[in-house]
Design an enzyme around this catalytic site. Structure first.
Site, short mmCIF file in Angstrom:
data_model
loop_
_atom_site.label_atom_id
_atom_site.label_comp_id
_atom_site.label_asym_id
_atom_site.label_seq_id
_atom_site.Cartn_x
_atom_site.Cartn_y
_atom_site.Cartn_z
N ASP A 195 -26.73 4.29 78.94
CA ASP A 195 -25.94 3.17 78.41
C ASP A 195 -24.82 3.67 77.48
OD1 ASP A 195 -25.74 0.13 77.93
OD2 ASP A 195 -25.87 0.94 75.90
N LYS A 199 -20.69 3.37 78.05
CA LYS A 199 -19.76 2.81 77.06
C LYS A 199 -18.69 3.84 76.69
CE LYS A 199 -23.18 -0.33 75.12
NZ LYS A 199 -24.33 -0.38 74.20
N1 HSE Z 1 -28.85 -2.09 75.37
C1 HSE Z 1 -27.60 -2.13 74.70
C2 HSE Z 1 -27.76 -1.43 73.36
C3 HSE Z 1 -27.15 -3.54 74.53
O1 HSE Z 1 -28.88 -1.30 72.91
O2 HSE Z 1 -26.76 -1.04 72.77
C4 HSE Z 1 -25.74 -3.68 74.04
O3 HSE Z 1 -24.82 -3.12 74.93
#
Ligand code: HSE
Length: 418
Positions: A195, A199
């Site tokens: 994740d 980003k």
């Molecule tokens: N799973 C993501 C986090 C959610 O914990 O940052 C927000 O993008």
């Protein structure tokens, strides 16, 4: 006076973010944006909104000429791409929070925006409530963005805070992150760094014009961090955090990666706890700037979606200025990192792969060493991800040049390795 565009929304997804947006829109009537229809996967579930709004037929939204904005907040990246693609091709503006989908399809999405002339906005996809994409896009419209260092995954930061400051077990902390709506539906995406890498792909595009993919950048998560590492950090007045880093190098390329890192108590990022995110930008003349805010959760994420919807009223589009109006930067692999590795057995650490070793701690239980290693070695080899090894970056900038192999040999000797 310019008229504002009337916005009629077709919403895909009614989970943590979708429901949050529905509530937030009800509390902001001044925006004059209304949800006409909501498409969901599972029609049988009870929802906190009038039944008449819901459908499971995506075409009822995508082909409705009365809907001019599609908001997509689902977590199936492939389905999300099809929705966004069709919406743009059907002449609709799009707001998305799907970081995985955007990171994996960035070149195609850039092309679709050029082809259709429509907006695709995704501020919620990186750092949720922090308006970092629009700032990188609009404010740093020059060549002076030296570096960025950021905590961009709320769940891992929440878990590390709960474990190392409040004494919770990893599992307990993760369950709490899930209950609070911070974690992805597959929490492996958070824990193993996917994740954060997704980003970082988005932020690299807006900061430096670099269009790359999650499979091309080096990243790791927090799955290997050991209680011993947290004790070492504490003894040095540091914390362990999952940090995304980008640094412009003398050769014009950008060093970019996401790795666990020791963060000194005086660093801005040390202030970033729980589900908060933080981005430290270093730029010419301005020196350091620190963006801070909630990086996960229903309302913080919905607030960024809301802001994108509001921006559509005045027909805002990303121009990808660093890509199209400047000479874009490239990511480079030609640099070195100062790392700490903890391990149970020495035989799993190929010491000759280091440029040099600076410190060495051998005790009954967990052992560790600190040394300098090439980024290329970490990117191309997997030994440091195996056999219960834990690799954590030392604070500070990347090392762009080192001296000869003689120095390497000598320092290995000094470290007592040979
Ligand atoms: N799973 C993501 C986090 C959610 O914990 O940052 C927000 O993008």
């Amino acid at each position: 006076m310019k008229t504002h565009k009337q916005l009629t929304i077709g919403l895909f997804g009614f989970g943590v973010v979708g429901e949050g947006l529905y509530k937030v829109l009800q509390q902001t009537p001044s925006l004059k944006a209304s949800i006409k229809r909501i498409c969901i996967k599972n029609g049988g579930k009870k929802r906190n909104a009038p039944v008449s709004l819901f459908t499971t037929e995506k075409d009822e939204l995508l082909n409705d000429p009365g809907i001019n904005v599609i908001v997509e907040v689902i977590d199936d990246a492939d389905a999300a791409f099809e929705i966004v693609k069709t919406a743009l091709l059907n002449g609709k503006e799009v707001v998305s929070a799907s970081k995985k989908m955007i990171a994996e399809h960035l070149p195609a999405l850039l092309e679709l925006q050029l082809q259709t002339g429509r907006s695709l906005l995704y501020e919620a996809a990186a750092c949720a409530s922090i308006p970092v994409i629009r700032n990188l896009e609009e404010y740093y419209d020059n060549d002076l963005l030296h570096s960025m260092k950021a905590v961009i995954n709320g769940s891992t930061n929440f878990i590390l805070t709960k474990m190392f400051e409040e004494g919770l077990e990893f599992k307990q902390a993760l369950i709490l992150a899930q209950q609070l709506g911070f974690a992805e539906s597959n929490p492996k995406l958070d824990i193993e760094g996917f994740d954060a890498a997704n980003k970082w792909i988005l932020l690299l595009a807006h900061a430096y014009g670099i269009i790359t993919s999650p499979s091309s950048i080096l990243f790791n998560g927090i799955q290997d961090i050991h209680a011993h590492d947290a004790r070492v950090a504490k003894a040095n007045n540091q914390q362990v955090k999952l940090v995304a880093q980008a640094q412009k190098m003398k050769n014009g390329k950008v060093a970019a990666f996401v790795l666990p890192q020791f963060v000194h108590a005086t660093d801005h990022l040390a202030f970033v706890k729980n589900e908060y995110n933080g981005v430290v930008i270093e730029s010419g003349f301005a020196d350091k700037q620190f963006f801070y805010g909630k990086g996960a959760g229903s309302f913080p994420t919905a607030s960024a979606v809301l802001s994108d919807i509001a921006a559509l009223r005045y027909r805002y589009k990303y121009e990808y200025k660093k890509r199209y109006h400047h000479t874009p930067h490239e990511a480079g692999d030609d640099f070195y990192l100062r790392v700490y590795i903890s391990f149970d057995e020495l035989k799993y650490v190929p010491r000759d792969r280091f440029e040099w070793i600076e410190e060495w701690h051998s005790s009954e239980g967990r052992k560790s060493l600190s040394g300098v290693i090439s980024f290329h070695e970490l990117k191309t080899q997997n030994w440091w991800r195996e056999n219960n090894l834990s690799l954590i970056l030392a604070p500070g900038p990347v090392i762009e040049e080192i001296s000869t192999r003689k120095l390497k040999r000598k320092s290995l000797e000094l470290a007592g390795v040979f």
